[in-house]
Design an enzyme around this catalytic site. Structure first.
Site, PDB file in Angstrom:
ATOM      1  N   HIS A 279       4.486   9.756   5.834  1.00 52.70           N
ATOM      2  CA  HIS A 279       4.403  10.785   6.876  1.00 52.70           C
ATOM      3  C   HIS A 279       4.415  10.114   8.238  1.00 52.70           C
ATOM      4  O   HIS A 279       4.358   8.886   8.330  1.00 52.70           O
ATOM      5  CB  HIS A 279       3.125  11.625   6.720  1.00 52.70           C
ATOM      6  CG  HIS A 279       1.850  10.861   6.961  1.00 52.70           C
ATOM      7  ND1 HIS A 279       1.144  10.253   5.957  1.00 52.70           N
ATOM      8  CD2 HIS A 279       1.154  10.592   8.094  1.00 52.70           C
ATOM      9  CE1 HIS A 279       0.073   9.657   6.453  1.00 52.70           C
ATOM     10  NE2 HIS A 279       0.057   9.845   7.759  1.00 52.70           N
TER      11      HIS A 279
ATOM     12  N   HIS B 153      -0.671  16.170   3.464  1.00 53.04           N
ATOM     13  CA  HIS B 153       0.206  16.422   4.616  1.00 53.04           C
ATOM     14  C   HIS B 153       1.485  15.612   4.493  1.00 53.04           C
ATOM     15  O   HIS B 153       1.519  14.558   3.869  1.00 53.04           O
ATOM     16  CB  HIS B 153      -0.499  16.152   5.948  1.00 53.04           C
ATOM     17  CG  HIS B 153      -0.831  14.718   6.242  1.00 53.04           C
ATOM     18  ND1 HIS B 153      -1.290  13.847   5.311  1.00 53.04           N
ATOM     19  CD2 HIS B 153      -0.772  14.013   7.404  1.00 53.04           C
ATOM     20  CE1 HIS B 153      -1.511  12.667   5.878  1.00 53.04           C
ATOM     21  NE2 HIS B 153      -1.196  12.738   7.136  1.00 53.04           N
TER      22      HIS B 153
ATOM     23  N   HIS C  22       1.785   7.225  14.832  1.00 55.12           N
ATOM     24  CA  HIS C  22       1.995   6.239  13.766  1.00 55.12           C
ATOM     25  C   HIS C  22       2.970   6.714  12.706  1.00 55.12           C
ATOM     26  O   HIS C  22       3.185   7.909  12.529  1.00 55.12           O
ATOM     27  CB  HIS C  22       0.670   5.826  13.119  1.00 55.12           C
ATOM     28  CG  HIS C  22      -0.047   6.921  12.368  1.00 55.12           C
ATOM     29  ND1 HIS C  22      -1.056   7.665  12.917  1.00 55.12           N
ATOM     30  CD2 HIS C  22       0.086   7.370  11.092  1.00 55.12           C
ATOM     31  CE1 HIS C  22      -1.517   8.519  12.018  1.00 55.12           C
ATOM     32  NE2 HIS C  22      -0.833   8.373  10.908  1.00 55.12           N
TER      33      HIS C  22
ATOM     34  N   HIS D 279     -10.601   8.893   5.958  1.00 55.78           N
ATOM     35  CA  HIS D 279     -10.566  10.110   6.764  1.00 55.78           C
ATOM     36  C   HIS D 279     -11.347  11.217   6.067  1.00 55.78           C
ATOM     37  O   HIS D 279     -11.278  11.338   4.835  1.00 55.78           O
ATOM     38  CB  HIS D 279      -9.130  10.612   6.922  1.00 55.78           C
ATOM     39  CG  HIS D 279      -8.253   9.725   7.743  1.00 55.78           C
ATOM     40  ND1 HIS D 279      -8.539   9.376   9.040  1.00 55.78           N
ATOM     41  CD2 HIS D 279      -7.074   9.126   7.450  1.00 55.78           C
ATOM     42  CE1 HIS D 279      -7.568   8.609   9.505  1.00 55.78           C
ATOM     43  NE2 HIS D 279      -6.681   8.427   8.571  1.00 55.78           N
TER      44      HIS D 279
ATOM     45  N   TYR E 276      -5.375   1.092  10.009  1.00 54.84           N
ATOM     46  CA  TYR E 276      -4.380   1.264  11.076  1.00 54.84           C
ATOM     47  C   TYR E 276      -4.178  -0.035  11.822  1.00 54.84           C
ATOM     48  O   TYR E 276      -5.145  -0.738  12.136  1.00 54.84           O
ATOM     49  CB  TYR E 276      -4.859   2.313  12.082  1.00 54.84           C
ATOM     50  CG  TYR E 276      -4.773   3.719  11.582  1.00 54.84           C
ATOM     51  CD1 TYR E 276      -3.649   4.497  11.823  1.00 54.84           C
ATOM     52  CD2 TYR E 276      -5.812   4.274  10.849  1.00 54.84           C
ATOM     53  CE1 TYR E 276      -3.571   5.794  11.364  1.00 54.84           C
ATOM     54  CE2 TYR E 276      -5.744   5.572  10.381  1.00 54.84           C
ATOM     55  CZ  TYR E 276      -4.616   6.325  10.642  1.00 54.84           C
ATOM     56  OH  TYR E 276      -4.536   7.612  10.184  1.00 54.84           O
TER      57      TYR E 276
ATOM     58  N   GLU F  60       0.186   2.927   9.722  1.00 50.68           N
ATOM     59  CA  GLU F  60      -0.927   3.187   8.816  1.00 50.68           C
ATOM     60  C   GLU F  60      -0.471   2.860   7.408  1.00 50.68           C
ATOM     61  O   GLU F  60       0.668   3.159   7.038  1.00 50.68           O
ATOM     62  CB  GLU F  60      -1.317   4.681   8.871  1.00 50.68           C
ATOM     63  CG  GLU F  60      -2.401   5.057   7.861  1.00 50.68           C
ATOM     64  CD  GLU F  60      -2.668   6.563   7.753  1.00 50.68           C
ATOM     65  OE1 GLU F  60      -1.794   7.372   8.130  1.00 50.68           O
ATOM     66  OE2 GLU F  60      -3.751   6.916   7.266  1.00 50.68           O
TER      67      GLU F  60
HETATM   68 FE   LIG Z   1      -1.516   9.217   9.049  1.00 50.64          FE
END
Ligand SMILES: [Fe+2]
Length: 306
Positions: free
Chosen positions: A153, A198, A213, A245, A254, A264
């Protein structure tokens, strides 16, 4: 559930200011495989567990950042259907002809309310070294470096997050899986076209078209630790992590490429189904939402974009 319409992220074109340093980083350290170098200077890369010819395009430029990200649709006919829907929404659609990138068919290209350039495509050549399909070994191209499995992503910053959520959900059929919400609208939106937590994220920022990122997936939390070892061993600039997260539940670290673009690598995260309720975070819990262990935001993480 049958996946139709927009299936997944396919490719991202990232600007780099030093192509040799970028290749050392993305190939030797991150663990991508070089596919080709073309006459216009662009270099094409892929991860070992991707079927497509390429997923990451590095373009030499004077400034870092992202040119565009492309999502794969299930069928050629979907491109025509989405072109109509995007135009009906009042957004101009450019047709990019087949072959502008090697192995890539025709695509639609358009700007979304945050100012980012988004594309749709249906046809990409397969890699000769993609995942095996006949008596398949675990891999054909041997994993190395951080052993990233795929381009997963990207995270994009800009204004009008409510507008971009409306566009992605109503026009492109994504789901808003999780959001950080403020009294004046959505501040952070996590949007999925698949079973993933996501496939793209948008974060509120006054300046349009900013790139936070590009993210690559790993197989395990153990491999996040191994990526941290590589980041330390080669003095790669670290942003934050390893951590987890609250949003998406991903286990993550990161860092930055030599041009300053955010990277990431992560593992885990919840599985999403379209009948799942949206998850929401209030702004007073934003520290825990972003960094579940630290429970507070890191100034660098919030401020550095390209
Ligand atoms: Fe991310």
């Amino acid at each position: 559930m049958a996946l139709t319409g927009v299936l997944r992220p396919g490719y991202i074109q990232v600007r780099v200011t030093d192509i040799d340093a970028a290749l050392k980083h993305y190939v030797d350290r991150v663990g991508l495989h070089e596919v080709s170098r073309e006459a216009d200077g662009r270099v094409y890369l892929r991860a070992w567990d991707e079927f497509d010819r390429h997923s990451i395009v590095l373009r030499p430029a004077d400034t870092a950042g992202m040119d565009y990200v492309g999502f794969k649709v299930a069928a050629e006919s979907d491109l025509d259907a989405y072109a109509r829907r995007i135009e009906e929404h009042g957004t101009e659609v450019e047709e990019v002809p087949s072959g502008e990138q090697p192995g890539l068919g025709r695509r639609l290209s358009f700007d979304v309310p945050t100012g980012h350039r988004i594309e749709l495509f249906s046809d990409m050549a397969l890699s000769e070294h993609g995942p095996m399909t006949q008596n398949p070994e675990i891999w054909d191209d041997e994993p190395h470096g951080m052993r990233v499995t795929r381009f997963d992503h990207c995270n994009l910053h800009g204004p009008n997050i409510d507008g971009v959520v409306e566009f992605f959900t109503n026009v492109l059929d994504f789901s808003l899986t999780e959001a950080a919400e403020t009294p004046d609208g959505v501040a952070a939106a996590f949007l999925s076209c698949s079973n993933k937590a996501h496939d793209v994220a948008f974060i509120r920022r006054a300046e349009p078209a900013k790139f936070h990122h590009v993210a690559f997936s790993l197989d395990s939390w153990h491999e996040v630790g191994q990526a941290a070892d590589i980041i330390a061993r080669y003095d790669i600039p670290l942003d934050i992590g390893p951590t987890r997260h609250g949003i998406t539940r991903g286990q993550t670290i990161y860092f930055f490429d030599p041009s300053g673009n955010g990277n990431e690598v992560f593992s885990g995260g919840f599985i999403y189904y379209p009948d799942n309720p949206k998850r929401s975070w209030s702004i007073d819990k934003i520290g825990k939402a972003v960094f579940y262990y630290q429970r507070e935001l890191n100034e660098r993480f919030m401020s550095v974009v390209t």
